[in-house]
Design a protein around this motif. Structure first.
Motif, mmCIF file in Angstrom:
data_model
loop_
_atom_site.group_PDB
_atom_site.id
_atom_site.type_symbol
_atom_site.label_atom_id
_atom_site.label_comp_id
_atom_site.label_asym_id
_atom_site.label_seq_id
_atom_site.Cartn_x
_atom_site.Cartn_y
_atom_site.Cartn_z
ATOM 1 N N TYR A 5 0.842 -1.197 0.000
ATOM 2 C CA TYR A 5 0.000 0.000 0.000
ATOM 3 C C TYR A 5 0.873 1.242 0.000
ATOM 4 N N ALA A 6 0.337 2.319 -0.547
ATOM 5 C CA ALA A 6 0.983 3.629 -0.465
ATOM 6 C C ALA A 6 -0.112 4.639 -0.164
ATOM 7 N N SER A 18 6.898 6.463 0.301
ATOM 8 C CA SER A 18 6.701 5.607 1.467
ATOM 9 C C SER A 18 5.631 4.574 1.178
ATOM 10 N N PHE A 19 5.875 3.360 1.638
ATOM 11 C CA PHE A 19 4.974 2.243 1.393
ATOM 12 C C PHE A 19 4.741 1.474 2.685
ATOM 13 N N SER A 20 3.706 0.669 2.691
ATOM 14 C CA SER A 20 3.441 -0.257 3.790
ATOM 15 C C SER A 20 3.255 -1.643 3.205
ATOM 16 N N SER A 22 1.970 -5.356 4.030
ATOM 17 C CA SER A 22 1.115 -6.090 4.958
ATOM 18 C C SER A 22 1.316 -7.587 4.720
ATOM 19 N N VAL A 75 2.220 -5.161 9.694
ATOM 20 C CA VAL A 75 2.464 -4.095 8.717
ATOM 21 C C VAL A 75 3.859 -3.512 8.926
ATOM 22 N N PRO A 77 6.434 -0.487 7.523
ATOM 23 C CA PRO A 77 6.624 0.706 6.699
ATOM 24 C C PRO A 77 8.025 0.705 6.072
ATOM 25 N N THR A 79 10.486 3.213 3.364
ATOM 26 C CA THR A 79 10.643 4.428 2.569
ATOM 27 C C THR A 79 11.813 4.239 1.621
#
Length: 120
Positions: A5-6, A18-20, A22, A75, A77, A79
């Protein structure tokens, strides 16, 4: 299952993407999963060319085992500094130009759906 996700898909000139990631277990029993950079990576591509991976310049063991329960996401994070990288951190890093890029999370044979984003 891996998902990426972003919070946005357009990043300004001074804005690091930045992204996540999961990670969710879909199995019936609890399990463990290496969510450290030596096991789980964010990969950035420009077209078919791989330009960066969070697994390229790992120092230390790079492992981080997480206990997963069915349906409960872990999750992470991540970057990206907008620079290139190479496996083993070989070669010089270079700033990437503005344009369209694709990101995905990967761990061996398991990968997320690719996410397209733009740098300006």
């Amino acid at each position: 299952m891996l998902s990426l996700y972003a919070g946005q898909i357009d990043f300004g000139p001074r804005q690091p993407p930045s992204f996540s990631i999961s990670v969710v277990s879909t199995g019936p029993a609890d399990c463990s999963f290496n969510v450290g950079p030596a096991g789980l990576a964010l990969v950035i591509k420009e077209g078919q060319v791989r330009v960066w991976s969070s697994a390229d310049c790992v120092s230390g063991p790079g492992g981080l085992i997480s206990a997963l329960k069915r349906g409960v996401p872990t999750v992470l994070p991540i970057t990206w500094n907008r620079q290139t990288s190479a496996p083993g951190c070989s070669g010089p890093a270079a700033q990437v130009p503005p344009g369209a890029y694709t990101a995905y999370a990967a761990d061996g044979w398991l990968s997320s759906t690719p996410l397209t984003f733009r740098l300006s």
